[in-house]
Design an enzyme around this catalytic site. Structure first.
Site, PDB file in Angstrom:
ATOM      1  N   ALA A   1       0.588  -0.600   0.199  1.00  0.00           N
ATOM      2  CA  ALA A   1      -0.055  -0.208  -0.148  1.00  0.00           C
ATOM      3  C   ALA A   1       0.981   1.048   0.143  1.00  0.00           C
ATOM      4  O   ALA A   1       1.357   1.688   0.720  1.00  0.00           O
ATOM      5  CB  ALA A   1      -1.089  -0.279   1.000  1.00  0.00           C
ATOM      6  N   GLY A   2       1.069   1.522  -0.979  1.00  0.00           N
ATOM      7  CA  GLY A   2       1.433   3.193  -1.345  1.00  0.00           C
ATOM      8  C   GLY A   2       0.816   4.204  -1.581  1.00  0.00           C
ATOM      9  O   GLY A   2       0.290   4.660  -0.948  1.00  0.00           O
TER      10      GLY A   2
ATOM     11  N   TRP B   1       9.574   2.366   3.833  1.00  0.00           N
ATOM     12  CA  TRP B   1       9.704   3.550   3.367  1.00  0.00           C
ATOM     13  C   TRP B   1       9.779   4.842   4.085  1.00  0.00           C
ATOM     14  O   TRP B   1       9.894   6.004   3.596  1.00  0.00           O
ATOM     15  CB  TRP B   1       8.925   3.913   1.996  1.00  0.00           C
ATOM     16  CG  TRP B   1       9.185   2.646   0.899  1.00  0.00           C
ATOM     17  CD1 TRP B   1       7.674   2.238   0.432  1.00  0.00           C
ATOM     18  CD2 TRP B   1      10.185   2.456   0.264  1.00  0.00           C
ATOM     19  NE1 TRP B   1       8.688   0.704  -0.715  1.00  0.00           N
ATOM     20  CE2 TRP B   1       9.741   0.977  -0.634  1.00  0.00           C
ATOM     21  CE3 TRP B   1      11.184   2.201   0.021  1.00  0.00           C
ATOM     22  CZ2 TRP B   1      10.033   1.073  -1.427  1.00  0.00           C
ATOM     23  CZ3 TRP B   1      12.391   1.939  -0.599  1.00  0.00           C
ATOM     24  CH2 TRP B   1      11.906   0.869  -1.412  1.00  0.00           C
TER      25      TRP B   1
ATOM     26  N   SER C   1     -10.451   4.124   2.413  1.00  0.00           N
ATOM     27  CA  SER C   1      -9.705   4.951   2.870  1.00  0.00           C
ATOM     28  C   SER C   1     -10.383   5.835   3.916  1.00  0.00           C
ATOM     29  O   SER C   1      -9.299   6.598   4.169  1.00  0.00           O
ATOM     30  CB  SER C   1      -8.812   5.521   1.316  1.00  0.00           C
ATOM     31  OG  SER C   1     -10.003   6.126   1.182  1.00  0.00           O
TER      32      SER C   1
ATOM     33  N   ARG D   1       2.864  18.813  -0.549  1.00  0.00           N
ATOM     34  CA  ARG D   1       3.571  18.496  -1.545  1.00  0.00           C
ATOM     35  C   ARG D   1       4.270  19.850  -2.445  1.00  0.00           C
ATOM     36  O   ARG D   1       4.944  19.844  -2.904  1.00  0.00           O
ATOM     37  CB  ARG D   1       2.519  18.461  -2.369  1.00  0.00           C
ATOM     38  CG  ARG D   1       1.756  16.553  -2.886  1.00  0.00           C
ATOM     39  CD  ARG D   1       0.595  16.034  -3.195  1.00  0.00           C
ATOM     40  NE  ARG D   1       0.743  14.867  -3.144  1.00  0.00           N
ATOM     41  CZ  ARG D   1      -0.808  14.020  -3.376  1.00  0.00           C
ATOM     42  NH1 ARG D   1      -1.817  14.741  -3.568  1.00  0.00           N
ATOM     43  NH2 ARG D   1      -0.890  12.344  -3.014  1.00  0.00           N
TER      44      ARG D   1
ATOM     45  N   GLU E   1       6.021  10.739  -1.552  1.00  0.00           N
ATOM     46  CA  GLU E   1       4.518  11.457  -1.628  1.00  0.00           C
ATOM     47  C   GLU E   1       3.756  11.799  -2.176  1.00  0.00           C
ATOM     48  O   GLU E   1       3.649  12.617  -3.005  1.00  0.00           O
ATOM     49  CB  GLU E   1       5.575  12.660  -1.031  1.00  0.00           C
ATOM     50  CG  GLU E   1       5.934  13.026   0.255  1.00  0.00           C
ATOM     51  CD  GLU E   1       6.172  14.204   1.497  1.00  0.00           C
ATOM     52  OE1 GLU E   1       4.334  14.243   1.741  1.00  0.00           O
ATOM     53  OE2 GLU E   1       6.921  14.676   1.655  1.00  0.00           O
TER      54      GLU E   1
ATOM     55  N   THR F   1       3.252   9.172  -6.356  1.00  0.00           N
ATOM     56  CA  THR F   1       4.302   9.199  -7.583  1.00  0.00           C
ATOM     57  C   THR F   1       3.546  11.068  -8.847  1.00  0.00           C
ATOM     58  O   THR F   1       2.693  10.597  -8.465  1.00  0.00           O
ATOM     59  CB  THR F   1       4.111   7.913  -8.402  1.00  0.00           C
ATOM     60  OG1 THR F   1       3.003   8.094  -8.848  1.00  0.00           O
ATOM     61  CG2 THR F   1       4.563   7.022  -7.390  1.00  0.00           C
TER      62      THR F   1
END
Length: 411
Positions: free
Chosen positions: A134-135, A162, A184, A270, A391, A393
């Site tokens: 789960a990335g 990570w 989610s 971001r 954070e 892709t």
């Protein structure tokens, strides 16, 4: 409301020059060594703490800059110095943002100071969201948090991956599933205090770039944390889950949509990641420009050739455009303007892609020298690869932007 300006004020310029001096005098001379060692550069972090650069007060001042430019300005200068060391210095900030985005005032005041420690006892913190399966797909998260009402404790089990500073951190912020049926929207963030039994470091990753930054798995085996370690508190969580159940068939991120704990952190960070990418790109561009001015071939500097000069012109144009997107998103965030076109994701997407392209062009301009570790552009090119991955892709940023613009559940 702060008026937008294209120029930093005198105070901001003073801070920028101060950070730049630290980056030039302390970070750059140490960059190659810590990249080779692939270890956390504690002496450099210590030096940053001594001058107040690695501290809650400094980042709070920049975070509350009314123009919104304090954080991106600081990130650009630090990552101009070196991306690996820069991430070691600012990695704690992601965990701090996680607390700021989701925590109560009491939690913010209690835990964020413990993330940094003090000059005599420097600490770091870790934000743990990604998992082996789960990335980008945060809905696939498996780490569970179960409430033990009798003891007013949460029991956490799972494996995170990570994680910057994972396993070596004083404080870990862990995102876990509290309601699997809510997808989610059933996630929550927890503080895992120092020396909590059951938390351990798993695999430490040997990476392509940013090698001075510690990245590892974090294993949670029946980790018990007090009820007050749930960020935002249980009452707020129960209300949020109730809304999620009511709106289970609805979609939308703000208004009708319930905010996800991990996404709230990433949304806030971001533009700062975009600024990091700008710093790395600018560093590579400056190295390439200086090399092109001083390197002679066929009796003249190589910058005298259009093939090189035009590359440098494009590099500088793209860097400036990336910075402007980052500044716009940062200004919008601090002035409360909604990202109606996913401007935060735009800034991160464009800046990260620019960093990859510009550092590759810098290697090309230096030719064989650019391919060796005798010149820093080789390291900068390796470091730049991370910006399009962590954070969110580049593909995820494009998905966020497309969904925001179209209003459609694009997959």
């Amino acid at each position: 409301m702060a008026e937008f300006t294209m120029e930093l004020n005198d105070e901001q310029k003073e801070v920028r020059d101060w950070i730049h001096g630290f980056a030039a005098d302390v970070m750059r001379p140490a960059a190659a060594e810590w990249d080779e060692r692939e270890e956390t550069p504690w002496p450099v972090i210590q030096e940053a703490a001594k001058i107040g650069l690695y501290s809650l007060d400094f980042y709070a001042q920049q975070f509350f800059d009314p123009t919104g430019l304090g954080i991106p300005m600081a990130m650009e200068e630090l990552f101009w110095g070196d991306a690996g060391i820069g991430l070691s210095i600012v990695g704690t900030g992601l965990a701090a943002v996680g607390v700021l985005a989701n925590g109560t005032e009491e939690q913010i005041g209690t835990w964020i100071p413990q993330m940094y420690g003090d000059v005599d006892d420097v600490k770091v913190a870790a934000f743990c969201s990604s998992e082996p399966d789960a990335g980008s797909d945060v809905a696939a998260m498996r780490t569970r948090a179960v409430y033990d009402e009798a003891k007013d404790e949460w029991v956490l089990n799972g494996t995170k991956t990570w994680a910057t500073n994972g396993g070596i951190a004083n404080v870990h912020v862990v995102v876990a599933v509290v309601d699997p049926e809510a997808g989610s929207k059933g996630h929550a963030s927890f503080i895992v205090p120092p020396n909590t039994p059951g938390l351990s470091q798993g695999q430490k990753f040997k990476k392509h770039g940013i090698r001075a930054s510690h990245t590892a798995e974090v294993v949670l085996e029946n980790v018990r944390v007090p009820g007050h370690c749930l960020l935002g508190g249980k009452e707020k969580l129960d209300e949020r889950l109730a809304r999620a159940r009511e709106n289970a068939k609805k979609d939308g991120m703000e208004g009708g949509r319930v905010k996800n704990a991990a996404m709230a952190t990433f949304e806030a960070s971001r533009p700062a990641v975009g600024a990091m990418a700008v710093g790395t790109a600018r560093a590579a561009y400056e190295e390439a420009l200086e090399y092109a001015r001083t390197r002679s071939q066929f009796g003249r500097p190589i910058i005298d050739n259009q093939g090189v000069a035009f590359q440098l012109a494009d590099m500088r144009t793209q860097i400036d455009a990336a910075r402007l997107l980052v500044w716009r998103a940062s200004w919008m965030a601090v002035t409360g303007k909604p990202f109606t076109s996913a401007e935060g994701s735009m800034s991160k997407l464009f800046a990260s892609e620019v960093a990859k392209k510009v550092t590759a062009q810098a290697v090309q301009i230096l030719g064989g020298n650019g391919f060796t570790r005798e010149y820093p552009v080789e390291r900068m090119h390796r470091d730049a690869a991370i910006y399009t991955i962590f954070e969110g892709t580049s593909e995820i940023q494009r998905l966020v932007i497309a969904r925001t613009l179209s209003g459609m559940p694009i997959r």
